[in-house]
Design a protein around this motif. Structure first.
Motif, PDB file in Angstrom:
ATOM      1  N   ILE A  69       0.823  -1.208   0.000  1.00 52.18           N
ATOM      2  CA  ILE A  69       0.000   0.000   0.000  1.00 52.18           C
ATOM      3  C   ILE A  69       0.858   1.260   0.000  1.00 52.18           C
ATOM      4  CG2 ILE A  69      -0.234   0.312   2.522  1.00 52.18           C
ATOM      5  CD1 ILE A  69      -3.251   0.847   1.961  1.00 52.18           C
ATOM      6  N   PHE A  70       2.089   1.146   0.508  1.00 52.90           N
ATOM      7  CA  PHE A  70       2.961   2.315   0.585  1.00 52.90           C
ATOM      8  C   PHE A  70       3.643   2.642  -0.740  1.00 52.90           C
ATOM      9  CE2 PHE A  70       2.811   0.805   5.036  1.00 52.90           C
ATOM     10  CZ  PHE A  70       2.203   1.923   5.583  1.00 52.90           C
ATOM     11  N   TYR A  71       3.403   1.834  -1.775  1.00 53.55           N
ATOM     12  CA  TYR A  71       3.942   2.125  -3.100  1.00 53.55           C
ATOM     13  C   TYR A  71       2.982   2.970  -3.945  1.00 53.55           C
ATOM     14  CZ  TYR A  71       7.486  -1.374  -2.066  1.00 53.55           C
ATOM     15  OH  TYR A  71       8.516  -2.080  -1.491  1.00 53.55           O
ATOM     16  N   ASN A  72       1.818   3.283  -3.395  1.00 62.31           N
ATOM     17  CA  ASN A  72       0.832   4.081  -4.117  1.00 62.31           C
ATOM     18  C   ASN A  72       1.290   5.540  -4.158  1.00 62.31           C
ATOM     19  OD1 ASN A  72      -1.414   5.446  -5.087  1.00 62.31           O
ATOM     20  ND2 ASN A  72      -2.869   4.197  -3.942  1.00 62.31           N
ATOM     21  N   LEU A  73       1.515   6.058  -5.365  1.00 60.80           N
ATOM     22  CA  LEU A  73       1.989   7.435  -5.513  1.00 60.80           C
ATOM     23  C   LEU A  73       0.862   8.455  -5.502  1.00 60.80           C
ATOM     24  CD1 LEU A  73       4.635   6.890  -8.342  1.00 60.80           C
ATOM     25  CD2 LEU A  73       5.022   7.005  -5.880  1.00 60.80           C
ATOM     26  N   SER A 118       8.766  -4.226 -15.842  1.00 60.33           N
ATOM     27  CA  SER A 118       9.565  -3.755 -14.712  1.00 60.33           C
ATOM     28  C   SER A 118       9.088  -4.401 -13.429  1.00 60.33           C
ATOM     29  CB  SER A 118       9.461  -2.225 -14.598  1.00 60.33           C
ATOM     30  OG  SER A 118      10.129  -1.765 -13.442  1.00 60.33           O
ATOM     31  N   GLU A 119      10.044  -4.761 -12.585  1.00 58.53           N
ATOM     32  CA  GLU A 119       9.710  -5.320 -11.280  1.00 58.53           C
ATOM     33  C   GLU A 119       9.675  -4.244 -10.208  1.00 58.53           C
ATOM     34  OE1 GLU A 119      12.418  -8.451 -10.453  1.00 58.53           O
ATOM     35  OE2 GLU A 119      11.752  -9.708 -12.127  1.00 58.53           O
ATOM     36  N   ASP A 120       9.954  -3.004 -10.603  1.00 63.84           N
ATOM     37  CA  ASP A 120       9.916  -1.920  -9.626  1.00 63.84           C
ATOM     38  C   ASP A 120       8.502  -1.805  -9.069  1.00 63.84           C
ATOM     39  OD1 ASP A 120       9.551   0.813  -8.558  1.00 63.84           O
ATOM     40  OD2 ASP A 120      11.610   1.100  -9.255  1.00 63.84           O
ATOM     41  N   PRO A 121       8.312  -1.971  -7.757  1.00 66.36           N
ATOM     42  CA  PRO A 121       6.953  -1.968  -7.188  1.00 66.36           C
ATOM     43  C   PRO A 121       6.202  -0.663  -7.400  1.00 66.36           C
ATOM     44  CG  PRO A 121       8.622  -1.908  -5.460  1.00 66.36           C
ATOM     45  CD  PRO A 121       9.335  -2.218  -6.738  1.00 66.36           C
ATOM     46  N   ARG A 122       6.943   0.456  -7.482  1.00 65.23           N
ATOM     47  CA  ARG A 122       6.276   1.734  -7.737  1.00 65.23           C
ATOM     48  C   ARG A 122       5.639   1.744  -9.113  1.00 65.23           C
ATOM     49  NH1 ARG A 122      11.418   5.343  -6.879  1.00 65.23           N
ATOM     50  NH2 ARG A 122      12.212   3.527  -7.975  1.00 65.23           N
ATOM     51  N   TYR A 123       6.376   1.200 -10.085  1.00 68.71           N
ATOM     52  CA  TYR A 123       5.864   1.147 -11.459  1.00 68.71           C
ATOM     53  C   TYR A 123       4.674   0.197 -11.550  1.00 68.71           C
ATOM     54  CZ  TYR A 123       5.690   0.311 -16.487  1.00 68.71           C
ATOM     55  OH  TYR A 123       5.265   0.182 -17.777  1.00 68.71           O
ATOM     56  N   VAL A 124       4.819  -0.984 -10.979  1.00 65.29           N
ATOM     57  CA  VAL A 124       3.754  -1.983 -11.027  1.00 65.29           C
ATOM     58  C   VAL A 124       2.482  -1.445 -10.387  1.00 65.29           C
ATOM     59  CG1 VAL A 124       3.049  -4.263 -10.227  1.00 65.29           C
ATOM     60  CG2 VAL A 124       5.379  -3.909 -11.080  1.00 65.29           C
ATOM     61  N   LYS A 125       2.627  -0.769  -9.258  1.00 65.32           N
ATOM     62  CA  LYS A 125       1.464  -0.274  -8.521  1.00 65.32           C
ATOM     63  C   LYS A 125       0.743   0.842  -9.260  1.00 65.32           C
ATOM     64  CE  LYS A 125      -0.929  -0.191  -4.603  1.00 65.32           C
ATOM     65  NZ  LYS A 125      -1.686  -1.358  -4.112  1.00 65.32           N
ATOM     66  N   ASN A 126       1.479   1.632 -10.038  1.00 63.23           N
ATOM     67  CA  ASN A 126       0.890   2.833 -10.645  1.00 63.23           C
ATOM     68  C   ASN A 126       0.819   2.774 -12.168  1.00 63.23           C
ATOM     69  OD1 ASN A 126       0.740   4.702  -8.127  1.00 63.23           O
ATOM     70  ND2 ASN A 126       2.787   3.833  -8.053  1.00 63.23           N
ATOM     71  N   VAL A 185       0.314  12.655  -1.683  1.00 61.19           N
ATOM     72  CA  VAL A 185       1.524  12.133  -1.058  1.00 61.19           C
ATOM     73  C   VAL A 185       2.656  13.145  -1.202  1.00 61.19           C
ATOM     74  CG1 VAL A 185       0.899   9.734  -1.370  1.00 61.19           C
ATOM     75  CG2 VAL A 185       2.115  10.904  -3.179  1.00 61.19           C
ATOM     76  N   ALA A 186       3.783  12.842  -0.542  1.00 61.15           N
ATOM     77  CA  ALA A 186       4.903  13.789  -0.527  1.00 61.15           C
ATOM     78  C   ALA A 186       5.457  14.015  -1.913  1.00 61.15           C
ATOM     79  CB  ALA A 186       6.005  13.265   0.378  1.00 61.15           C
ATOM     80  N   GLN A 187       5.627  15.276  -2.253  1.00 55.27           N
ATOM     81  CA  GLN A 187       6.208  15.619  -3.548  1.00 55.27           C
ATOM     82  C   GLN A 187       7.000  16.904  -3.434  1.00 55.27           C
ATOM     83  OE1 GLN A 187       2.553  15.704  -5.868  1.00 55.27           O
ATOM     84  NE2 GLN A 187       3.335  13.998  -7.071  1.00 55.27           N
ATOM     85  N   PHE A 188       8.051  16.988  -4.217  1.00 54.47           N
ATOM     86  CA  PHE A 188       8.783  18.240  -4.325  1.00 54.47           C
ATOM     87  C   PHE A 188       7.941  19.229  -5.121  1.00 54.47           C
ATOM     88  CE2 PHE A 188      12.256  15.458  -3.245  1.00 54.47           C
ATOM     89  CZ  PHE A 188      13.100  16.277  -2.501  1.00 54.47           C
ATOM     90  N   PRO A 189       8.172  20.528  -4.937  1.00 58.96           N
ATOM     91  CA  PRO A 189       7.405  21.535  -5.689  1.00 58.96           C
ATOM     92  C   PRO A 189       7.433  21.294  -7.196  1.00 58.96           C
ATOM     93  CG  PRO A 189       8.639  22.599  -3.948  1.00 58.96           C
ATOM     94  CD  PRO A 189       9.069  21.150  -3.952  1.00 58.96           C
TER      95      PRO A 189
END
Length: 412
Positions: free
Chosen positions: A77-81, A306-314, A349-353
């Motif tokens: 759940i923490f990979y959700n951007l 890609s196996e990157d969980p961020r990519y898979v999740k989003n 979620v947290a993001q830079f400007p």
């Protein structure tokens, strides 16, 4: 499993008697009290026991449920951007904090809790988490990890969008980074990258100085984990301010990096071979060429494994955004108006400007589609909503394209 029980278990596994483990440092009776949780050892005593058992002090100090801790800290759940899982934290983690193990996984979980407190505007308990985590690392002699957590604390300010406060926290850490950089070069790279990134909106000279130092140190330490991203940031910055020679220089660096280090995740960051670093998302000079590149990029995203969980999740969200942009640049304004999904762009979620500006700019395909379809009032209302989402950073040098879209929609 408590401290005493863990010591007893290890002692028996090594077939040591109480007297053998106690040695000349402590009495057998004192060790028995420690094993039975009737006395707490001093740090000196704990170090003696750990050395005799041939384990780190941090292992002996583990408390709580390690398996549960790891499961929570690594939850998908923490990979959700697109959304911070406040309910998950409130329902699954906060009521069970006594289960958090005193381990690296536990410290990661405490960091998630700290991010939750920042996100909900509760800075006092967030600061208490920082004291707890850094205290744990310092107590176990891992001062480099304590410093790493202080940097994580500064980055946690992104969750409350207190960017300047996060930047100031980084400024205070420079001396400590200097102490550890020879022992742990990765800490220096972390510091240079995040300080440069946070400086971008407050001190352009600092952004350039520390970003340049990061690139130099990447070669010195032969560690390129931030090299690609820093070159993208520099390329976009110099392209935005109109320094085209510098823009081309950093674009070449990005392409060279991928030639030597093919990486599926980084490859998705490249819009096209011709223009690896995009300078315009909507108001492009050559619409036909941009559409062609956009369609090619969309196919690259779809075909990438890609196996990157961020990519898979989003993944599905990325494709949906690209569909909207392809249809906008194809002139299918009704499709964009009918299929626009605001949740794709309303990322809490947290993001830079800069990330927030990029997202808001890409989202202008919706008000522009309304505008070009003759629905002017709706277009202006939709744009105002986007404008409000970046009200705190509307004067950034990177909002140029966003403001140009505003001029088009509000020109009469």
């Amino acid at each position: 499993m408590g401290l005493g029980e863990r010591i007893r278990k290890l002692r028996k596994e090594k077939k040591m008697t109480l007297a053998e483990l106690a040695g000349s440092e402590i009495t057998k009776g004192m060790l028995s009290l420690i094993e039975n949780e009737k006395s707490k050892p001093s740090m000196e005593t704990l170090e003696h026991i750990a050395k005799s058992l041939e384990v780190p002090v941090s292992y002996l100090m583990q408390e709580g449920d390690e398996e549960w801790t790891r499961e929570m800290a690594e939850h998908e759940i923490f990979y959700n951007l697109y959304d911070f899982p406040t309910e998950f934290v409130e329902n699954n983690i906060l009521p069970n904090m006594e289960k958090i193990a005193s381990s690296q996984a536990g410290m990661r979980l405490y960091h998630i809790i700290r991010m939750y407190y920042r996100y909900t505007g509760r800075h006092e308990p967030a600061d208490q988490v920082t004291e707890k985590v850094t205290g744990f690392y310092e107590q176990t002699g891992l001062r480099n990890l304590a410093l790493k957590d202080k940097m994580n604390d500064a980055l946690s300010m992104l969750y409350s969008r207190d960017y300047e406060e996060g930047y100031r926290k980084f400024l205070k850490l420079e001396g400590e980074v200097g102490e550890f950089k020879e022992y742990d070069p990765g800490l220096e790279l972390d510091y240079l990258y995040w300080r440069s990134g946070l400086a971008l909106e407050f001190d352009e000279a600092d952004f350039i100085e520390y970003g340049t130092a990061l690139i130099d140190k990447s070669f010195e330490y032969e560690n390129f984990k931030y090299y690609f991203t820093q070159n993208v940031l520099f390329g976009f910055y110099y392209g935005t301010i109109g320094d085209h020679d510098k823009y081309k220089e950093y674009s070449r660096n990005v392409k060279k990096y991928l030639d030597f280090n093919p990486n599926a995740y980084y490859n998705l960051e490249i819009f096209s071979e011709e223009q690896p670093i995009m300078l315009a998302f909507v108001l492009v000079e050559d619409s036909e060429r941009h559409l062609e590149q956009l369609e090619q990029y969309r196919e690259k995203v779809i075909s990438t494994e890609s196996e990157d969980p961020r990519y898979v999740k989003n993944y599905s969200n990325i494709v949906e955004m690209l569909d909207l942009e392809v249809n906008y640049h194809s002139g299918n304004y009704s499709y964009v108006a009918d299929h626009f999904n605001p949740s794709l762009y309303e990322r809490e979620v947290a993001q830079f400007p800069l990330d927030r500006i990029w997202i808001a700019t890409r989202a202008t395909v919706y008000p522009l589609s309304l505008f070009r379809s003759g629905r002017v009032d709706e277009a202006r209302a939709a744009f105002k909503k986007l404008e409000d989402s970046i009200a705190d950073i509307r004067d950034s040098i990177f909002t140029g394209e966003f403001h140009q879209v505003r001029e088009i929609i509000f020109k009469n």
